[in-house]
Write a protein that holds these residues in place. Structure first.
Motif, PDB file in Angstrom:
ATOM      1  N   SER A 170     -15.790  31.684 -72.842  1.00  0.00           N
ATOM      2  CA  SER A 170     -14.511  31.186 -72.704  1.00  0.00           C
ATOM      3  C   SER A 170     -13.592  30.840 -73.250  1.00  0.00           C
ATOM      4  CB  SER A 170     -13.190  31.550 -71.251  1.00  0.00           C
ATOM      5  OG  SER A 170     -13.630  30.516 -70.255  1.00  0.00           O
ATOM      6  N   SER A 171     -12.314  30.256 -74.431  1.00  0.00           N
ATOM      7  CA  SER A 171     -12.201  28.887 -74.512  1.00  0.00           C
ATOM      8  C   SER A 171     -11.715  27.375 -73.406  1.00  0.00           C
ATOM      9  CB  SER A 171     -11.144  29.318 -75.506  1.00  0.00           C
ATOM     10  OG  SER A 171      -9.493  28.935 -74.532  1.00  0.00           O
ATOM     11  N   HIS A 172     -11.667  26.776 -73.618  1.00  0.00           N
ATOM     12  CA  HIS A 172     -11.240  25.539 -73.001  1.00  0.00           C
ATOM     13  C   HIS A 172      -9.272  25.658 -71.665  1.00  0.00           C
ATOM     14  CE1 HIS A 172      -9.992  23.490 -76.715  1.00  0.00           C
ATOM     15  NE2 HIS A 172      -9.222  22.394 -75.807  1.00  0.00           N
ATOM     16  N   ARG A 173      -9.040  26.605 -72.795  1.00  0.00           N
ATOM     17  CA  ARG A 173      -7.433  26.336 -72.838  1.00  0.00           C
ATOM     18  C   ARG A 173      -7.742  27.668 -71.308  1.00  0.00           C
ATOM     19  NH1 ARG A 173      -5.270  25.739 -79.079  1.00  0.00           N
ATOM     20  NH2 ARG A 173      -5.496  23.027 -78.955  1.00  0.00           N
ATOM     21  N   ALA A 174      -8.196  28.354 -71.436  1.00  0.00           N
ATOM     22  CA  ALA A 174      -8.004  29.901 -71.288  1.00  0.00           C
ATOM     23  C   ALA A 174      -8.667  29.442 -69.782  1.00  0.00           C
ATOM     24  CB  ALA A 174      -9.297  30.544 -71.738  1.00  0.00           C
ATOM     25  N   VAL A 175      -9.681  28.096 -69.359  1.00  0.00           N
ATOM     26  CA  VAL A 175     -10.373  27.534 -68.121  1.00  0.00           C
ATOM     27  C   VAL A 175      -8.994  26.937 -67.768  1.00  0.00           C
ATOM     28  CG1 VAL A 175     -11.608  25.221 -67.919  1.00  0.00           C
ATOM     29  CG2 VAL A 175     -12.181  27.245 -68.904  1.00  0.00           C
ATOM     30  N   ASP A 176      -8.277  25.765 -68.727  1.00  0.00           N
ATOM     31  CA  ASP A 176      -7.407  25.219 -68.204  1.00  0.00           C
ATOM     32  C   ASP A 176      -5.968  25.910 -67.313  1.00  0.00           C
ATOM     33  OD1 ASP A 176      -8.652  22.592 -68.531  1.00  0.00           O
ATOM     34  OD2 ASP A 176      -7.216  22.691 -70.559  1.00  0.00           O
ATOM     35  N   LYS A 177      -5.741  26.943 -67.950  1.00  0.00           N
ATOM     36  CA  LYS A 177      -3.965  27.947 -67.358  1.00  0.00           C
ATOM     37  C   LYS A 177      -5.088  28.961 -66.395  1.00  0.00           C
ATOM     38  CE  LYS A 177      -2.392  29.154 -71.765  1.00  0.00           C
ATOM     39  NZ  LYS A 177      -2.265  29.741 -72.717  1.00  0.00           N
ATOM     40  N   GLN A 178      -6.549  29.066 -66.334  1.00  0.00           N
ATOM     41  CA  GLN A 178      -6.512  29.825 -64.733  1.00  0.00           C
ATOM     42  C   GLN A 178      -7.268  28.724 -63.855  1.00  0.00           C
ATOM     43  OE1 GLN A 178      -6.980  32.923 -64.546  1.00  0.00           O
ATOM     44  NE2 GLN A 178      -6.705  33.300 -66.357  1.00  0.00           N
ATOM     45  N   LEU A 179      -7.154  26.832 -64.419  1.00  0.00           N
ATOM     46  CA  LEU A 179      -7.063  26.196 -62.817  1.00  0.00           C
ATOM     47  C   LEU A 179      -5.821  25.997 -62.563  1.00  0.00           C
ATOM     48  CD1 LEU A 179     -10.211  24.281 -64.245  1.00  0.00           C
ATOM     49  CD2 LEU A 179     -10.066  25.581 -62.531  1.00  0.00           C
ATOM     50  N   LEU A 180      -4.795  26.115 -64.176  1.00  0.00           N
ATOM     51  CA  LEU A 180      -3.416  25.665 -63.206  1.00  0.00           C
ATOM     52  C   LEU A 180      -2.850  26.918 -62.596  1.00  0.00           C
ATOM     53  CD1 LEU A 180      -1.848  23.394 -63.342  1.00  0.00           C
ATOM     54  CD2 LEU A 180      -0.740  24.563 -65.408  1.00  0.00           C
ATOM     55  N   LYS A 181      -3.463  28.289 -62.555  1.00  0.00           N
ATOM     56  CA  LYS A 181      -2.675  28.850 -61.888  1.00  0.00           C
ATOM     57  C   LYS A 181      -3.516  28.497 -60.061  1.00  0.00           C
ATOM     58  CE  LYS A 181      -1.708  31.860 -64.859  1.00  0.00           C
ATOM     59  NZ  LYS A 181      -1.985  33.593 -65.867  1.00  0.00           N
ATOM     60  N   ALA A 182      -4.243  28.521 -60.161  1.00  0.00           N
ATOM     61  CA  ALA A 182      -5.533  28.449 -59.246  1.00  0.00           C
ATOM     62  C   ALA A 182      -4.610  26.779 -58.289  1.00  0.00           C
ATOM     63  CB  ALA A 182      -6.958  28.358 -59.009  1.00  0.00           C
ATOM     64  N   ASN A 183      -4.252  25.873 -58.899  1.00  0.00           N
ATOM     65  CA  ASN A 183      -3.703  24.806 -58.437  1.00  0.00           C
ATOM     66  C   ASN A 183      -2.808  25.381 -57.644  1.00  0.00           C
ATOM     67  OD1 ASN A 183      -5.259  23.730 -59.436  1.00  0.00           O
ATOM     68  ND2 ASN A 183      -4.379  21.764 -60.622  1.00  0.00           N
ATOM     69  N   ASN A 184      -1.768  26.015 -58.354  1.00  0.00           N
ATOM     70  CA  ASN A 184      -0.574  26.650 -58.008  1.00  0.00           C
ATOM     71  C   ASN A 184      -0.379  27.857 -56.846  1.00  0.00           C
ATOM     72  OD1 ASN A 184       0.948  24.635 -59.433  1.00  0.00           O
ATOM     73  ND2 ASN A 184       1.174  26.464 -61.262  1.00  0.00           N
ATOM     74  N   ILE A 185      -1.553  28.458 -57.173  1.00  0.00           N
ATOM     75  CA  ILE A 185      -1.380  29.765 -55.612  1.00  0.00           C
ATOM     76  C   ILE A 185      -2.234  28.911 -54.386  1.00  0.00           C
ATOM     77  CG2 ILE A 185      -3.280  31.058 -55.093  1.00  0.00           C
ATOM     78  CD1 ILE A 185      -3.555  32.194 -57.750  1.00  0.00           C
ATOM     79  N   GLY A 224      -1.585  25.444 -54.195  1.00  0.00           N
ATOM     80  CA  GLY A 224      -0.607  24.656 -53.089  1.00  0.00           C
ATOM     81  C   GLY A 224      -1.521  22.674 -53.332  1.00  0.00           C
ATOM     82  N   VAL A 225      -2.010  22.692 -54.334  1.00  0.00           N
ATOM     83  CA  VAL A 225      -2.820  21.017 -54.598  1.00  0.00           C
ATOM     84  C   VAL A 225      -3.185  21.160 -55.446  1.00  0.00           C
ATOM     85  CG1 VAL A 225      -4.358  21.665 -52.316  1.00  0.00           C
ATOM     86  CG2 VAL A 225      -4.880  22.785 -55.077  1.00  0.00           C
ATOM     87  N   PRO A 226      -2.301  19.709 -55.951  1.00  0.00           N
ATOM     88  CA  PRO A 226      -2.486  18.743 -56.695  1.00  0.00           C
ATOM     89  C   PRO A 226      -3.220  18.787 -58.390  1.00  0.00           C
ATOM     90  CG  PRO A 226      -2.841  17.121 -55.357  1.00  0.00           C
ATOM     91  CD  PRO A 226      -2.753  18.252 -54.735  1.00  0.00           C
ATOM     92  N   THR A 227      -4.357  19.010 -57.884  1.00  0.00           N
ATOM     93  CA  THR A 227      -5.542  19.032 -59.286  1.00  0.00           C
ATOM     94  C   THR A 227      -6.340  19.823 -58.837  1.00  0.00           C
ATOM     95  OG1 THR A 227      -7.168  17.628 -57.245  1.00  0.00           O
ATOM     96  CG2 THR A 227      -4.951  16.456 -58.787  1.00  0.00           C
ATOM     97  N   ARG A 228      -7.324  20.378 -59.551  1.00  0.00           N
ATOM     98  CA  ARG A 228      -8.287  21.162 -59.771  1.00  0.00           C
ATOM     99  C   ARG A 228      -9.775  21.086 -59.160  1.00  0.00           C
ATOM    100  NH1 ARG A 228     -10.912  20.849 -65.750  1.00  0.00           N
ATOM    101  NH2 ARG A 228      -8.877  21.168 -66.654  1.00  0.00           N
ATOM    102  N   PHE A 229      -9.790  19.120 -58.660  1.00  0.00           N
ATOM    103  CA  PHE A 229     -10.611  19.001 -57.726  1.00  0.00           C
ATOM    104  C   PHE A 229     -10.339  19.139 -56.331  1.00  0.00           C
ATOM    105  CE2 PHE A 229     -10.901  16.283 -61.318  1.00  0.00           C
ATOM    106  CZ  PHE A 229     -12.382  16.667 -61.792  1.00  0.00           C
ATOM    107  N   ASP A 230      -9.580  18.888 -55.770  1.00  0.00           N
ATOM    108  CA  ASP A 230      -8.923  19.487 -54.341  1.00  0.00           C
ATOM    109  C   ASP A 230      -8.867  20.840 -54.257  1.00  0.00           C
ATOM    110  OD1 ASP A 230      -8.056  17.054 -53.863  1.00  0.00           O
ATOM    111  OD2 ASP A 230      -5.412  16.755 -55.063  1.00  0.00           O
ATOM    112  N   ALA A 231      -8.432  22.017 -55.413  1.00  0.00           N
ATOM    113  CA  ALA A 231      -8.613  23.216 -55.275  1.00  0.00           C
ATOM    114  C   ALA A 231      -9.937  23.727 -55.162  1.00  0.00           C
ATOM    115  CB  ALA A 231      -7.914  23.573 -56.879  1.00  0.00           C
ATOM    116  N   ALA A 232     -10.643  22.704 -55.622  1.00  0.00           N
ATOM    117  CA  ALA A 232     -12.262  23.364 -55.611  1.00  0.00           C
ATOM    118  C   ALA A 232     -12.847  23.145 -54.094  1.00  0.00           C
ATOM    119  CB  ALA A 232     -12.806  22.447 -56.815  1.00  0.00           C
ATOM    120  N   ARG A 233     -12.537  21.508 -53.754  1.00  0.00           N
ATOM    121  CA  ARG A 233     -12.951  20.736 -52.478  1.00  0.00           C
ATOM    122  C   ARG A 233     -12.202  22.507 -51.370  1.00  0.00           C
ATOM    123  NH1 ARG A 233     -10.960  15.934 -52.724  1.00  0.00           N
ATOM    124  NH2 ARG A 233     -11.165  15.926 -54.626  1.00  0.00           N
ATOM    125  N   LEU A 234     -10.917  22.665 -51.925  1.00  0.00           N
ATOM    126  CA  LEU A 234     -10.402  23.637 -50.463  1.00  0.00           C
ATOM    127  C   LEU A 234     -11.569  25.087 -50.506  1.00  0.00           C
ATOM    128  CD1 LEU A 234      -8.235  24.157 -48.540  1.00  0.00           C
ATOM    129  CD2 LEU A 234      -6.410  24.902 -50.750  1.00  0.00           C
TER     130      LEU A 234
END
Length: 163
Positions: A57-72, A74-84
């Protein structure tokens, strides 16, 4: 960085806050399979371009999906979401790099040093060969000594004179 409101600078953006009535497992259950796979790749310290190349996929699609995951989540960074997500999955360990060799076969228990029905060819490692060499070199003289002592004992019991 993406913002939800036009005119706001990313520095002014506040981190998302999780809704208090939704538990972490419920929030993680709301993630899509794609978001989960991206977060698992983030856990391996991959950036958006590497994730995009790995998933096609494109890196922009990855960024958008990770931003949506952060919002779902409720964490500020992608690393916090990955750890959760990793904690939810029960401590998912990151995969080793593709250039790592597979782990070496175990030395113990020692397989027999001769062909068997399970392994017709000799597939011993050098460590197993070294152990079998040491075992044979120690056991053979001990066995011969014990056999000689048994023969001498039998001869003495029978009243014959040993040589």
């Amino acid at each position: 960085m993406l913002t939800n409101e036009p005119g706001r600078r990313p520095a002014e953006q506040t981190p998302p806050t999780p809704t208090p009535d939704v538990s972490a497992p419920d929030r993680i259950a709301r993630l899509t399979d794609r978001q989960r796979s991206y977060l698992r790749l983030v856990l391996q310290n991959r950036n958006s371009k590497e994730i995009a190349a790995a998933t096609g996929s494109s890196h922009r699609a990855v960024d958008k999906q990770l931003l949506k995951a952060n919002n779902i989540l409720g964490v500020p960074t992608r690393f916090d979401a990955a750890r959760l997500l990793a904690e939810y999955d029960g401590g998912v360990e990151p995969l080793p790099p593709a250039n790592d060799l597979p782990s070496a076969p175990s030395t113990f228990p020692l397989p027999l040093p001769l062909p068997t029905a399970g392994a017709a060819a000799n597939m011993l490692t050098w460590k197993q060969v070294a152990f079998w060499t040491a075992i044979i070199s120690i056991v053979t003289p001990l066995g011969l000594t014990a056999a000689g002592m048994a023969i001498v004992t039998l001869l003495l019991l029978l009243g014959l004179k040993p040589l």
